[in-house]
Motif scaffolding. Sequence first.
Motif, PDB file in Angstrom:
ATOM      1  N   GLY A  55       1.883  42.799 147.600  1.00 41.97           N
ATOM      2  CA  GLY A  55       2.223  42.457 146.225  1.00 41.97           C
ATOM      3  C   GLY A  55       3.091  41.234 146.097  1.00 41.97           C
ATOM      4  N   ARG A  58       2.410  38.139 143.482  1.00 38.86           N
ATOM      5  CA  ARG A  58       2.643  38.255 142.043  1.00 38.86           C
ATOM      6  C   ARG A  58       4.036  37.730 141.689  1.00 38.86           C
ATOM      7  NH1 ARG A  58       1.547  44.488 141.066  1.00 38.86           N
ATOM      8  NH2 ARG A  58       2.581  44.562 143.099  1.00 38.86           N
ATOM      9  N   PRO A  59       4.302  37.456 140.387  1.00 42.93           N
ATOM     10  CA  PRO A  59       5.652  37.024 139.977  1.00 42.93           C
ATOM     11  C   PRO A  59       6.699  38.079 140.322  1.00 42.93           C
ATOM     12  CG  PRO A  59       4.064  36.642 138.222  1.00 42.93           C
ATOM     13  CD  PRO A  59       3.349  37.438 139.271  1.00 42.93           C
ATOM     14  N   GLY A  61       9.256  39.308 138.700  1.00 36.59           N
ATOM     15  CA  GLY A  61       9.485  40.336 137.684  1.00 36.59           C
ATOM     16  C   GLY A  61       8.431  41.424 137.730  1.00 36.59           C
ATOM     17  N   GLU A  62       7.190  41.028 137.903  1.00 37.51           N
ATOM     18  CA  GLU A  62       6.100  42.003 137.996  1.00 37.51           C
ATOM     19  C   GLU A  62       6.203  42.813 139.280  1.00 37.51           C
ATOM     20  OE1 GLU A  62       1.204  41.951 138.157  1.00 37.51           O
ATOM     21  OE2 GLU A  62       2.300  40.224 137.331  1.00 37.51           O
ATOM     22  N   GLN A  63       6.610  42.166 140.374  1.00 39.25           N
ATOM     23  CA  GLN A  63       6.792  42.882 141.637  1.00 39.25           C
ATOM     24  C   GLN A  63       7.866  43.965 141.501  1.00 39.25           C
ATOM     25  OE1 GLN A  63       7.210  40.573 145.306  1.00 39.25           O
ATOM     26  NE2 GLN A  63       6.335  38.788 144.270  1.00 39.25           N
ATOM     27  N   ALA A  65       9.050  45.418 138.749  1.00 39.60           N
ATOM     28  CA  ALA A  65       8.644  46.482 137.829  1.00 39.60           C
ATOM     29  C   ALA A  65       7.679  47.448 138.516  1.00 39.60           C
ATOM     30  CB  ALA A  65       8.003  45.872 136.589  1.00 39.60           C
ATOM     31  N   SER A  66       6.736  46.891 139.279  1.00 38.13           N
ATOM     32  CA  SER A  66       5.770  47.734 139.979  1.00 38.13           C
ATOM     33  C   SER A  66       6.459  48.568 141.056  1.00 38.13           C
ATOM     34  CB  SER A  66       4.680  46.858 140.601  1.00 38.13           C
ATOM     35  OG  SER A  66       3.787  47.630 141.375  1.00 38.13           O
TER      36      SER A  66
END
Length: 313
Positions: A55, A58-59, A61-63, A65-66
């Motif tokens: 992962g 990905r950006p 922030g997205e990392q 959150a995930s």
Amino acid sequence: MTYAWRRAFTFVLTVLLVLMMTFAVFRIIPGNPALTILGMEADESQVAALEAKLGTDRPLGEQFASWLGGVISGDLGESLKFSRPVGELILDRLPVTASLAVLSMAMTVVIAVPLGIAAAKSQRRASGWWISLLSQLGLAVPSFWLGILLVLLFALTFRWFPAGGYVRWSESPLEALRSLFLPALAVAIPQVAVVVRYLRTTMLEQLKQDYVRTGYSKGLRERAVLYKHVLKNALIPVVTVMGMIFADVLGGSLVVEQVFALPGLGRLLVSSIGARDFPLVQGMILFTAVTVIAINFAVDMLYRVLDPRIRLK
């Protein structure tokens, strides 16, 4: 806000900070994690495939959150080395480390409390001097070195205990205890030294209080004054450091497991670092940190029960 709610708020805030720091540490390491895992000879397609699996493509922030969503749901990711969920691997090894930590804490309390009392009672005698000297030596010698000495003495020389390995409790409780005795003792000895010195100091402070003189003036025996009054009050501040002692016990357990070849979290962490298994390392660090924070929170609540003055705050 009551004491309990303040401590609960601090607990939640600390856990959130640990989550953020754990995530950040593995993202600010120089270089590409996928390239570090695969090696410099890996081609771009292999690196890209591993980045997608981790992962990291990905950006941030997205990392985060995930990853946070997975942590909350109990999903710590999948180990690259074992191809199994990280949480499953931790639960498989947890009984060994937990048994070692609990046995070490039990040894610490059983050995340290009588020695601490004896050191306070005989502060001006030779026995008190020897206890202080031994406690100083216990602080100076690291757990892994104690483990090696215990193996040489009690496993190889006298053959009272096995030199290494682990027997499950379900197979034979007695053999399981024998396999954990020496490593637990190696972890406990430095903590015994800490508790002895701390308990001796607090007991000497309590012996100077007015209520001790009042007890003696009422005709109470020394045993009654020491055990019913002085020890009870002296143990209250000792409880406050038990959380830190547990953190030291847990850290010492991870190291001692290597010496005694115990299949616990310590050996799993070392093997995951050697294999550059970042998801497993990250999950284990997070699990250990949250466990220590939870233990400290429980100790704070216990301190509130032992000391009625805290309940009024």
